[in-house]
Design a protein around this motif. Structure first.
Motif, PDB file in Angstrom:
ATOM      1  N   UNK A   1       0.916  -1.184   0.123  1.00 17.58           N
ATOM      2  CA  UNK A   1      -0.025   0.164  -0.055  1.00 17.58           C
ATOM      3  C   UNK A   1       0.834   1.369   0.022  1.00 17.58           C
ATOM      4  N   UNK A   2       1.899   1.293   0.865  1.00 14.79           N
ATOM      5  CA  UNK A   2       2.715   2.367   0.878  1.00 14.79           C
ATOM      6  C   UNK A   2       3.766   2.363  -0.388  1.00 14.79           C
ATOM      7  N   UNK A   3       4.033   1.471  -1.108  1.00 11.19           N
ATOM      8  CA  UNK A   3       4.740   1.382  -2.406  1.00 11.19           C
ATOM      9  C   UNK A   3       3.913   1.896  -3.169  1.00 11.19           C
ATOM     10  N   UNK A   4       2.618   1.490  -3.358  1.00 13.71           N
ATOM     11  CA  UNK A   4       1.805   1.901  -4.754  1.00 13.71           C
ATOM     12  C   UNK A   4       1.311   3.320  -4.517  1.00 13.71           C
ATOM     13  N   UNK A   5       1.064   3.755  -3.085  1.00 12.51           N
ATOM     14  CA  UNK A   5       0.578   5.074  -2.950  1.00 12.51           C
ATOM     15  C   UNK A   5       1.766   5.908  -3.346  1.00 12.51           C
ATOM     16  N   UNK A   6       2.986   5.619  -3.003  1.00 13.78           N
ATOM     17  CA  UNK A   6       4.282   6.254  -3.521  1.00 13.78           C
ATOM     18  C   UNK A   6       4.473   6.553  -4.924  1.00 13.78           C
ATOM     19  N   UNK A   7       4.104   5.282  -5.783  1.00 12.54           N
ATOM     20  CA  UNK A   7       4.031   5.417  -7.073  1.00 12.54           C
ATOM     21  C   UNK A   7       3.071   6.224  -7.687  1.00 12.54           C
ATOM     22  N   UNK A   8       1.957   6.382  -7.086  1.00 14.74           N
ATOM     23  CA  UNK A   8       0.610   6.933  -7.844  1.00 14.74           C
ATOM     24  C   UNK A   8       0.451   8.216  -6.814  1.00 14.74           C
TER      25      UNK A   8
ATOM     26  N   UNK B   1      -6.050  -2.737 -13.385  1.00 10.01           N
ATOM     27  CA  UNK B   1      -7.124  -2.307 -12.412  1.00 10.01           C
ATOM     28  C   UNK B   1      -6.564  -1.074 -11.631  1.00 10.01           C
ATOM     29  N   UNK B   2      -5.447  -1.307 -11.125  1.00  7.23           N
ATOM     30  CA  UNK B   2      -4.871  -0.156 -10.141  1.00  7.23           C
ATOM     31  C   UNK B   2      -4.749   1.171 -10.941  1.00  7.23           C
ATOM     32  N   UNK B   3      -4.336   0.957 -12.200  1.00  2.75           N
ATOM     33  CA  UNK B   3      -4.169   2.380 -13.184  1.00  2.75           C
ATOM     34  C   UNK B   3      -5.172   3.140 -13.148  1.00  2.75           C
ATOM     35  N   UNK B   4      -6.288   2.198 -13.802  1.00  2.00           N
ATOM     36  CA  UNK B   4      -7.863   2.869 -13.879  1.00  2.00           C
ATOM     37  C   UNK B   4      -8.384   3.471 -12.915  1.00  2.00           C
ATOM     38  N   UNK B   5      -8.078   2.830 -11.434  1.00  2.80           N
ATOM     39  CA  UNK B   5      -8.958   3.112 -10.309  1.00  2.80           C
ATOM     40  C   UNK B   5      -7.975   4.658  -9.822  1.00  2.80           C
ATOM     41  N   UNK B   6      -6.955   4.761 -10.027  1.00  2.00           N
ATOM     42  CA  UNK B   6      -6.106   6.024  -9.792  1.00  2.00           C
ATOM     43  C   UNK B   6      -6.610   7.139 -10.749  1.00  2.00           C
ATOM     44  N   UNK B   7      -6.827   6.541 -11.923  1.00  2.00           N
ATOM     45  CA  UNK B   7      -7.112   7.859 -13.101  1.00  2.00           C
ATOM     46  C   UNK B   7      -8.327   8.584 -12.641  1.00  2.00           C
ATOM     47  N   UNK B   8      -9.325   7.561 -12.077  1.00  2.00           N
ATOM     48  CA  UNK B   8     -10.744   7.884 -11.827  1.00  2.00           C
ATOM     49  C   UNK B   8     -10.882   8.613 -10.549  1.00  2.00           C
ATOM     50  N   UNK B   9     -10.093   8.668  -9.746  1.00  2.00           N
ATOM     51  CA  UNK B   9     -10.177   9.028  -8.208  1.00  2.00           C
ATOM     52  C   UNK B   9     -10.066  10.448  -8.167  1.00  2.00           C
ATOM     53  N   UNK B  10     -11.042  11.222  -7.513  1.00  2.00           N
ATOM     54  CA  UNK B  10     -10.886  12.493  -7.070  1.00  2.00           C
ATOM     55  C   UNK B  10      -9.793  13.268  -6.634  1.00  2.00           C
TER      56      UNK B  10
ATOM     57  N   UNK C   1       2.418  12.701 -16.556  1.00  2.00           N
ATOM     58  CA  UNK C   1       2.763  11.956 -15.632  1.00  2.00           C
ATOM     59  C   UNK C   1       2.317  10.421 -15.750  1.00  2.00           C
ATOM     60  N   UNK C   2       1.203  10.147 -16.396  1.00  2.00           N
ATOM     61  CA  UNK C   2       0.711   9.062 -16.438  1.00  2.00           C
ATOM     62  C   UNK C   2       1.451   8.079 -17.240  1.00  2.00           C
ATOM     63  N   UNK C   3       2.399   8.476 -18.430  1.00  2.00           N
ATOM     64  CA  UNK C   3       3.117   8.038 -19.189  1.00  2.00           C
ATOM     65  C   UNK C   3       4.594   7.817 -18.415  1.00  2.00           C
ATOM     66  N   UNK C   4       5.007   9.110 -18.062  1.00  2.00           N
ATOM     67  CA  UNK C   4       6.343   9.284 -17.469  1.00  2.00           C
ATOM     68  C   UNK C   4       6.586   8.499 -15.908  1.00  2.00           C
ATOM     69  N   UNK C   5       5.403   8.694 -15.260  1.00  2.00           N
ATOM     70  CA  UNK C   5       5.852   8.071 -13.791  1.00  2.00           C
ATOM     71  C   UNK C   5       4.937   6.879 -13.473  1.00  2.00           C
ATOM     72  N   UNK C   6       3.570   6.830 -14.128  1.00  2.00           N
ATOM     73  CA  UNK C   6       2.899   5.661 -13.560  1.00  2.00           C
ATOM     74  C   UNK C   6       2.935   4.413 -14.516  1.00  2.00           C
TER      75      UNK C   6
ATOM     76  N   UNK D   1       5.296  -3.063 -23.178  1.00  2.00           N
ATOM     77  CA  UNK D   1       6.363  -3.717 -22.610  1.00  2.00           C
ATOM     78  C   UNK D   1       7.346  -2.641 -21.748  1.00  2.00           C
ATOM     79  N   UNK D   2       7.210  -1.526 -22.051  1.00  2.00           N
ATOM     80  CA  UNK D   2       7.972  -0.416 -21.360  1.00  2.00           C
ATOM     81  C   UNK D   2       7.485  -0.370 -20.087  1.00  2.00           C
ATOM     82  N   UNK D   3       6.172  -0.489 -19.668  1.00  2.00           N
ATOM     83  CA  UNK D   3       5.338  -0.276 -18.392  1.00  2.00           C
ATOM     84  C   UNK D   3       5.938  -1.819 -17.697  1.00  2.00           C
ATOM     85  N   UNK D   4       5.965  -2.707 -18.323  1.00  2.00           N
ATOM     86  CA  UNK D   4       6.217  -4.160 -17.581  1.00  2.00           C
ATOM     87  C   UNK D   4       7.721  -3.808 -16.973  1.00  2.00           C
ATOM     88  N   UNK D   5       8.796  -3.354 -17.962  1.00  2.00           N
ATOM     89  CA  UNK D   5      10.021  -3.222 -17.323  1.00  2.00           C
ATOM     90  C   UNK D   5      10.270  -1.962 -16.214  1.00  2.00           C
TER      91      UNK D   5
END
Length: 649
Positions: A183-190, A221-230, A288-293, A392-396
């Protein structure tokens, strides 16, 4: 006849046992299709268990290594991935923080921002508009506070305080440690930041509803949920982004089928003019969704891709939340269109997310070589995010970030490739990527063992866990973590905190870490109690040197502490050590991330009570301490926690 019955009964019992045993074996095999190659790295079961605990918990507690070995390393790891361990003790502690469970709409109603409180107070006649800037500020704040209390409103800082408290308690006490780390890792990522006041009140729900439930699921699922969050929509400004070819607010009004009252029309026009002034298309989230997420900075996208992606995501905004809260301007639109007709009109409403077709750029776009035909509406945003999630870039990029967090600061390319392959083959299944990481030889090599540096938060949590501390005032620990250089949830940049040791370690931070260890062990942190003597079955060590050896092994199990003990010995008999460390730490402050307003500052502005700060000179030096501690033992344990070896995990 009786003999026959006995034989049949025995046979049935044997058959039942065989079937059940076979079923159990199959379930066990199905659950554990992986094995950890730690023996090939020359590690014993206990050393390997200690390594797992150092990376996938906030610190080993007494008996944890025995438990992991008894359970089986692979089975224990699977249980942690499943995250279904009972947490009655933690749940009881969290009961007093009731507002961390509020929906965003409930937060809007109970914790309105100060500007909105002021508008409501003026509207209700509780405050004179002319007295806001001209009158007595103390009296004005008192009027505002009285108005809030009378109407059941609270300052946002109190919500943030509860939110921070629950994070500390979860990390310290949950039995599902890996889920909390992820949870801490993914919060920091997004990352979203409390420094952006407009989104601050939505951050608790972002972690609770968007991040925590999805930490081991599919990345898409995680990416989509963050994109839609207020929280994310506001933090990276996508909620205001509109396309030039999209329709205007006037068309919103036309879609209602009937005229609004003049006041409502004027309000909608005002919002439309504000959007025109803000520039329409906003590229912040798309970049940011491309560069960081997803793709990473070297992921193969161009500035043109960013612009085109931003056009694809126009119209992604907020649904109405609370009375007159964010998104309230769309309430009239939705009412007139009718909830039943929203889908027919091209609207999409999912919880607090709303896609508004009249704000969307309906033209043709092209992102990363993929064409999006004109008129794609909401669905083209879904297709874009899905494409990014499976790239593929996202996977890496994601594999590398996980390896940096859980293996070492410079993970081997071979390991990243293994993880990326699993990411692609498993449709972005985070759990499977984690298993691939820990099943790889690279996780168990000498380059990985104790090669990660604890962040201030990890240091504090590992310390309280190793000392079996009882925490009744979690916010006191937050103040210390902040002092050591990590103001959780306040990191302003969308990158999140860097995950490398060199970011955390400097002279000031090391001194503050030692200062923290001494303060914790000597009971100088209010609301955090430790009983050092009880950790050793109330056996008092014969000397400071004996205490160093005994508690060193206890706090840092399965490590060779010869050099550490040798290094720490000279510090044991200095009667002025506490004062010296405090004074040195005060002269070498740790830089803090910028903040537009601290939680305490907000509380003061809104007239709420602020806890007293600890006086660093109080209780310093050799004093008799509560809870079965004495000054010698406290100094020994404080030195251990502040030692370089304890900083490693």
């Amino acid at each position: 006849m009786k003999t026959s019955i006995k034989v049949i009964s025995s046979f049935i019992a044997l058959l039942l046992f065989t079937v059940l045993f076979s079923s159990f074996q199959k379930e066990k095999a199905a659950a554990l299709k992986f094995a950890f190659p730690y023996r090939k790295a020359g590690l014993t079961d206990r050393q390997a268990a200690a390594h797992l605990l150092s990376r996938f918990t906030y610190g080993a507690k007494e008996g944890d290594i025995d438990l992991v070995v008894k359970t089986g390393l692979e089975k224990w790891f699977q249980q942690q991935l499943d995250g279904r361990q009972k947490d009655e003790g933690l749940d009881k502690k969290l009961m007093e923080y009731t507002d961390i469970n509020l929906s965003n709409s409930e937060v809007e109603n109970k914790y309105p921002r100060q500007a909105r409180v002021l508008r409501l107070a003026i509207k209700d006649g509780a405050i004179n508009k002319d007295s806001v800037n001209k009158g007595d500020q103390k009296a004005y704040r008192k009027q505002l506070q009285d108005y809030m209390e009378a109407n059941g409103l609270k300052p946002e800082a109190e919500l943030i305080r509860q939110f921070i408290n629950q994070k500390i308690l979860r990390a310290a006490y949950t039995n599902n440690q890996l889920r909390e780390l992820l949870t801490d890792f993914w919060f920091n990522h997004f990352n979203v930041s409390l420094t952006k006041n407009q989104c601050a009140s939505f951050v608790p729900a972002f972690e609770r509803d968007v991040i925590r439930p999805n930490v081991t699921g599919k990345f898409q699922t995680l990416l989509m949920a963050t994109a839609k969050s207020p929280a994310m929509l506001i933090y990276l400004d996508n909620f205001t982004s509109t396309g030039e070819q999209g329709a205007t607010m006037d068309m919103d009004m036309q879609m209602m089928g009937e005229k609004l009252k003049p006041a409502a029309i004027n309000r909608l026009k005002q919002l439309q003019n504000n959007k025109k002034k803000s520039g329409g298309l906003n590229e912040n989230y798309a970049r940011e969704v491309m560069e960081l997420h997803t793709l990473g900075v070297d992921g193969g996208y161009s500035q043109s891709d960013v612009t085109q992606a931003a056009r694809v995501l126009t119209g992604w905004t907020l649904a109405p939340m609370g009375a007159e809260g964010y998104g309230a301007a769309m309430e009239k639109v939705i009412e007139k269109v009718g909830v039943a007709n929203l889908e027919k009109r091209g609207f999409v409403r999912e919880g607090d997310f709303l896609f508004v077709p009249t704000r969307h750029d309906n033209g043709e776009k092209k992102v990363l070589g993929k064409k999006f035909a004109a008129g794609g509406g909401y669905q083209e945003g879904v297709e874009l995010l899905s494409m990014l999630a499976h790239h593929q870039s996202t996977a890496k990029f994601i594999s590398r970030k996980l390896a940096v967090r859980f293996v070492n600061d410079n993970p081997a390319p071979k390991l990243i490739d293994k993880m990326a392959k699993v990411f692609i083959s498993s449709d972005g299944n985070i759990e499977q990527v984690m298993i691939a990481m820990v099943s790889a030889p690279e996780f168990w090599t000498a380059d990985a063992l104790r090669e990660k540096t604890k962040s201030p938060f990890e240091l504090a949590m590992s310390a309280v866990r190793s000392l079996n501390a009882e925490i009744t005032q979690p916010y006191q620990l937050f103040s210390w973590i902040n002092k050591m250089g990590q103001k959780m949830y306040y990191y302003q940049a969308p990158t999140g905190f860097p995950d490398r040791g060199q970011y955390w370690i400097n002279t000031g931070s090391l001194l503050n870490r030692m200062n923290f260890g001494l303060a914790l062990a000597s009971q100088r942190i209010p609301g955090v109690q430790v009983n050092l003597s009880a950790l050793n079955d109330n056996h008092e060590p014969e000397s400071a040197e004996a205490a160093l050896a005994t508690y060193g092994k206890m706090i840092m199990p399965e490590r060779n502490l010869q050099e550490t003990i040798k290094r720490l010995k000279p510090m044991l008999n200095d009667p002025d050590l506490v004062t010296k460390v405090q004074n040195a730490a005060a002269k070498a402050p740790v830089p803090q991330p910028e903040s537009t307003m601290t939680a305490e500052g907000d509380m003061m502005m809104m007239g709420a009570a602020v806890p007293k700060r600890e006086n660093p000179k109080k209780n310093a030096g050799n004093v008799q301490l509560a809870g079965g501690n004495n000054s010698m033992l406290a100094q020994v344990v404080g030195v251990i926690i502040g030692s370089p070896e304890f900083q490693r995990k």
